[in-house]
Write a protein that holds these residues in place. Structure first.
Motif, PDB file in Angstrom:
ATOM      1  N   UNK A  31      59.241  22.550  46.659  1.00 55.51           N
ATOM      2  CA  UNK A  31      60.294  23.183  47.449  1.00 55.51           C
ATOM      3  C   UNK A  31      60.536  24.607  46.986  1.00 55.51           C
ATOM      4  N   UNK A  32      60.740  25.500  47.958  1.00 56.25           N
ATOM      5  CA  UNK A  32      61.122  26.883  47.681  1.00 56.25           C
ATOM      6  C   UNK A  32      62.298  27.216  48.574  1.00 56.25           C
ATOM      7  N   UNK A  33      63.463  27.406  47.951  1.00 49.42           N
ATOM      8  CA  UNK A  33      64.695  27.668  48.692  1.00 49.42           C
ATOM      9  C   UNK A  33      64.979  29.155  48.814  1.00 49.42           C
ATOM     10  N   UNK A  34      65.489  29.545  49.959  1.00 55.36           N
ATOM     11  CA  UNK A  34      66.017  30.889  50.204  1.00 55.36           C
ATOM     12  C   UNK A  34      67.440  30.674  50.717  1.00 55.36           C
ATOM     13  N   UNK A  35      68.389  30.585  49.783  1.00 57.15           N
ATOM     14  CA  UNK A  35      69.761  30.236  50.183  1.00 57.15           C
ATOM     15  C   UNK A  35      70.369  31.234  51.145  1.00 57.15           C
ATOM     16  N   UNK A  36      70.136  32.515  50.911  1.00 56.88           N
ATOM     17  CA  UNK A  36      70.732  33.534  51.784  1.00 56.88           C
ATOM     18  C   UNK A  36      70.236  33.387  53.220  1.00 56.88           C
ATOM     19  N   UNK A  37      68.955  33.067  53.372  1.00 56.72           N
ATOM     20  CA  UNK A  37      68.363  32.895  54.703  1.00 56.72           C
ATOM     21  C   UNK A  37      68.579  31.480  55.241  1.00 56.72           C
ATOM     22  N   UNK A  38      69.075  30.597  54.356  1.00 59.74           N
ATOM     23  CA  UNK A  38      69.298  29.188  54.704  1.00 59.74           C
ATOM     24  C   UNK A  38      68.001  28.502  55.153  1.00 59.74           C
ATOM     25  N   UNK A  39      66.957  28.725  54.361  1.00 56.16           N
ATOM     26  CA  UNK A  39      65.671  28.101  54.646  1.00 56.16           C
ATOM     27  C   UNK A  39      65.137  27.419  53.393  1.00 56.16           C
ATOM     28  N   UNK A  40      64.254  26.459  53.635  1.00 59.89           N
ATOM     29  CA  UNK A  40      63.512  25.829  52.552  1.00 59.89           C
ATOM     30  C   UNK A  40      62.076  25.682  53.016  1.00 59.89           C
ATOM     31  N   UNK A  41      61.149  26.047  52.130  1.00 58.41           N
ATOM     32  CA  UNK A  41      59.735  25.822  52.387  1.00 58.41           C
ATOM     33  C   UNK A  41      59.372  24.525  51.682  1.00 58.41           C
ATOM     34  N   UNK A  42      58.708  23.649  52.423  1.00 56.04           N
ATOM     35  CA  UNK A  42      58.398  22.313  51.927  1.00 56.04           C
ATOM     36  C   UNK A  42      56.893  22.101  51.903  1.00 56.04           C
ATOM     37  N   UNK A  43      56.384  21.758  50.742  1.00 53.85           N
ATOM     38  CA  UNK A  43      54.990  21.372  50.591  1.00 53.85           C
ATOM     39  C   UNK A  43      54.946  19.877  50.329  1.00 53.85           C
ATOM     40  N   UNK A  44      54.480  19.115  51.302  1.00 56.45           N
ATOM     41  CA  UNK A  44      54.489  17.665  51.177  1.00 56.45           C
ATOM     42  C   UNK A  44      53.421  17.054  52.070  1.00 56.45           C
ATOM     43  N   UNK A  45      52.919  15.905  51.645  1.00 52.89           N
ATOM     44  CA  UNK A  45      51.978  15.148  52.467  1.00 52.89           C
ATOM     45  C   UNK A  45      52.713  14.322  53.516  1.00 52.89           C
ATOM     46  N   UNK A  46      54.032  14.218  53.393  1.00 52.11           N
ATOM     47  CA  UNK A  46      54.827  13.444  54.354  1.00 52.11           C
ATOM     48  C   UNK A  46      54.840  14.124  55.719  1.00 52.11           C
ATOM     49  N   UNK A  47      54.986  13.318  56.752  1.00 50.53           N
ATOM     50  CA  UNK A  47      55.040  13.846  58.115  1.00 50.53           C
ATOM     51  C   UNK A  47      56.354  14.584  58.346  1.00 50.53           C
ATOM     52  N   UNK A  48      56.310  15.588  59.219  1.00 49.50           N
ATOM     53  CA  UNK A  48      57.511  16.355  59.539  1.00 49.50           C
ATOM     54  C   UNK A  48      58.661  15.458  59.973  1.00 49.50           C
ATOM     55  N   UNK A  49      58.366  14.466  60.790  1.00 51.74           N
ATOM     56  CA  UNK A  49      59.423  13.591  61.309  1.00 51.74           C
ATOM     57  C   UNK A  49      60.157  12.891  60.177  1.00 51.74           C
ATOM     58  N   UNK A  50      59.446  12.483  59.147  1.00 49.89           N
ATOM     59  CA  UNK A  50      60.088  11.793  58.014  1.00 49.89           C
ATOM     60  C   UNK A  50      60.927  12.771  57.201  1.00 49.89           C
ATOM     61  N   UNK A  51      60.458  14.003  57.041  1.00 50.26           N
ATOM     62  CA  UNK A  51      61.223  15.010  56.319  1.00 50.26           C
ATOM     63  C   UNK A  51      62.497  15.362  57.087  1.00 50.26           C
ATOM     64  N   UNK A  52      62.370  15.525  58.393  1.00 51.77           N
ATOM     65  CA  UNK A  52      63.537  15.826  59.236  1.00 51.77           C
ATOM     66  C   UNK A  52      64.540  14.684  59.156  1.00 51.77           C
ATOM     67  N   UNK A  53      64.053  13.454  59.192  1.00 46.85           N
ATOM     68  CA  UNK A  53      64.939  12.293  59.104  1.00 46.85           C
ATOM     69  C   UNK A  53      65.705  12.298  57.781  1.00 46.85           C
TER      70      UNK A  53
END
Length: 65
Positions: A31-53
């Motif tokens: 994980x790489x957070x950018x709090x000011x921009x309110x974003x997180x970069x996610x490196x994972x083998x998990x599917x997007x749908x599971x991360x969103x959930x």
């Protein structure tokens, strides 16, 4: 790496909660957070749908950037 916009992320507590939620899905997540921009970069083998959930269940519904 996928980038999620998390409009409700505003502090260190938010970062900790998001980290815990995503590590529950994938203990090896990067994980790489950018709090000011309110974003997180996610490196994972998990599917997007599971991360969103997981993010939504933790109270941080994302928008995919």
């Amino acid at each position: 790496m996928r980038t999620f916009h998390l409009p409700d992320m505003s502090c260190g507590h938010c970062v900790a909660a998001i980290t815990e939620a995503l590590k529950a899905v994938d203990p090896e997540v990067k994980l790489e957070f950018q709090r000011e921009a309110r974003t997180v970069q996610v490196g994972s083998a998990a599917e997007d749908a599971r991360l969103v959930e997981a993010l939504t269940e933790a109270g941080y519904p994302p928008k995919l950037v």
